[in-house]
Motif scaffolding. Structure first.
Motif, PDB file in Angstrom:
ATOM      1  N   SER A 103     -23.631  24.659   5.611  1.00 52.90           N
ATOM      2  CA  SER A 103     -23.217  23.271   5.852  1.00 52.90           C
ATOM      3  C   SER A 103     -24.438  22.405   6.103  1.00 52.90           C
ATOM      4  O   SER A 103     -25.464  22.882   6.610  1.00 52.90           O
ATOM      5  N   GLY A 104     -24.320  21.136   5.763  1.00 54.52           N
ATOM      6  CA  GLY A 104     -25.419  20.210   5.991  1.00 54.52           C
ATOM      7  C   GLY A 104     -25.755  20.073   7.457  1.00 54.52           C
ATOM      8  O   GLY A 104     -26.928  19.979   7.842  1.00 54.52           O
ATOM      9  N   LEU A 105     -24.735  20.068   8.313  1.00 56.86           N
ATOM     10  CA  LEU A 105     -24.958  19.937   9.747  1.00 56.86           C
ATOM     11  C   LEU A 105     -25.786  21.107  10.271  1.00 56.86           C
ATOM     12  O   LEU A 105     -26.712  20.925  11.080  1.00 56.86           O
ATOM     13  N   ALA A 106     -25.474  22.323   9.788  1.00 59.76           N
ATOM     14  CA  ALA A 106     -26.216  23.503  10.241  1.00 59.76           C
ATOM     15  C   ALA A 106     -27.677  23.434   9.794  1.00 59.76           C
ATOM     16  O   ALA A 106     -28.583  23.829  10.541  1.00 59.76           O
ATOM     17  N   VAL A 107     -27.922  22.935   8.600  1.00 62.12           N
ATOM     18  CA  VAL A 107     -29.305  22.827   8.103  1.00 62.12           C
ATOM     19  C   VAL A 107     -30.086  21.807   8.914  1.00 62.12           C
ATOM     20  O   VAL A 107     -31.247  22.040   9.285  1.00 62.12           O
ATOM     21  N   HIS A 108     -29.485  20.652   9.212  1.00 63.30           N
ATOM     22  CA  HIS A 108     -30.186  19.644  10.002  1.00 63.30           C
ATOM     23  C   HIS A 108     -30.444  20.140  11.430  1.00 63.30           C
ATOM     24  O   HIS A 108     -31.483  19.833  12.021  1.00 63.30           O
TER      25      HIS A 108
END
Length: 413
Positions: A103-108
């Motif tokens: 997920s994008g949130l996990a990467v950020h």
């Protein structure tokens, strides 16, 4: 084409062709009609090029990285950088993770953690950029629906404190060069001076060969195919410079013509700049042995072979290029002349194509650089308390002759 087959009592499954020649399976349909509808949907999506293979997202990042690097077509130095970042950072965190589980949130959140661990903002941005490239290509291959890494738009904007790059005045550049001459030899001083008075990059000077140095015409030619020395996985090789615009001709001020002529008379290597032992230059070795002590001094060492003093702490070799740009701006040189000399592309496409450097502008540029050299050398000569290595300064003056008649420098620590 996709088809339906019975897989158990009151159960059906859809089989569909995959790009690798095999078949994928979607199971769990409790009626033949539902399975047939799914098969029709798959065929329609495949015809439109919109079919998302459910098995594609099951690939792990580590598995996908193998195929991704096989298809990657970039410069060898760029590939080496990407492989290092993928191995040391991306796979260490995401290697066993399925593509469809990212997920994008996990990467950020991961990027925020990297910054908290002390990694520079530019490093973190590059790491996330490489991972985003990998996921974007996975989306293009229809392995996942879309690249989950998107720009953050919610919450308070995070402001980074920008650290201004260290640049040198001509006097500081000569002071650093004088100390480098004392530390490792005259060749290091000539290399630094050439960088500061041409704006050429490290790789362009380390890769410069005699046949591309035209002293009778007062010019350096950066070859489009072999104009830079690259270090890839510890191996040195000639290749193209950083960008297409980097292939250029750099005119030289008169003093530098004489300086380089004297320098070339001192060795017979095909490359213009080599170590005192006749070896090709390596950036890390040069930074450790010459650049860092020449700029920062070595007061932290108890009994160094040669004592050198801080001239401009934090200056890196690329700082000579920034210095050159700063001098051109201060001397009122037009943007187009700056861009051509430094190998930059002018942002405006029309201006890039139709802008040219008039001969009188080039003459004004060279005259300004010559004045900066003469003034800096006289200042270094007249200031007997200037920080620097006495013997290095004497060497620098000797190298400058007969370009300028300067009395011997006698610097005191």
């Amino acid at each position: 084409m996709a088809f339906v087959e019975k897989s158990g009592k009151n159960l059906w499954r859809v089989r569909y062709p995959k790009d690798d020649g095999g078949f994928g399976t979607i199971s769990g349909f409790t009626s033949k009609t539902a399975a047939e509808h799914k098969a029709d949907e798959i065929e329609a999506d495949q015809r439109r090029g919109q079919f998302l293979d459910p098995d594609g997202g099951k690939l792990t990042v580590a598995e996908w990285s193998i195929a991704w690097f096989d298809a990657l077509d970039v410069a060898a130095t760029t590939e080496a950088q990407y492989r290092s970042l993928v191995k040391n950072h991306i796979l260490a965190r995401w290697g066993d993770t399925r593509l469809d589980a990212i997920s994008g949130l996990a990467v950020h959140t991961w990027g925020k953690k990297l910054r908290a661990e002390g990694y520079a903002q530019a490093t973190v941005v590059t790491i996330v950029k490489v991972m985003s490239m990998m996921l974007a290509d996975a989306a293009d291959e229809r392995l996942i629906a879309a690249n989950p890494i998107q720009p953050r738009r919610r919450g308070k904007r995070r402001h980074e404190v920008r650290t201004e790059r260290v640049w040198a005045t001509p006097e500081q550049a000569l002071g650093v060069a004088a100390q480098a001459a004392a530390l490792v030899g005259d060749w290091a001083a000539v290399l630094m001076i050439t960088a500061a008075w041409t704006g050429a990059r490290w790789g362009e000077l380390a890769g410069l060969r005699r046949h591309n140095l035209h002293l009778d015409d007062a010019a350096i030619v950066i070859d489009p195919h072999t104009g830079a020395l690259h270090e890839v996985n510890g191996r040195l090789e000639l290749g193209p410079p950083k960008t297409a615009e980097s292939a250029r001709t750099i005119t030289l001020p008169p003093f530098l013509v004489g300086l380089l002529r004297t320098h070339l008379d001192g060795h017979g290597h095909p490359h213009v700049f080599v170590t005192g032992d006749g070896e090709l230059l390596r950036r890390s070795n040069f930074a450790r042995r010459a650049m860092r002590p020449a700029a920062d001094g070595n007061h932290h060492r108890a009994r160094p072979r040669i004592r050198v003093h801080p001239v401009l702490p934090g200056l890196v070799f690329h700082g000579f290029r920034h210095s050159h740009k700063t001098w051109l701006i201060a001397d009122g040189i037009p943007d187009v002349a700056q861009a051509r000399r430094l190998g930059h592309r002018i942002p405006d496409k029309i201006e890039h194509i139709y802008s040219h450097v008039a001969p009188e502008v080039e003459t004004r540029l060279i005259d300004a650089l010559q004045r900066r050299w003469t003034t800096a050398l006289h200042t270094l000569t007249d200031n007997t308390t200037t920080t620097g290595a006495e013997h290095g300064a004497e060497r620098l003056t000797r190298l400058a002759l007969p370009a300028a008649t300067i009395p011997a420098i006698n610097l005191t620590a």
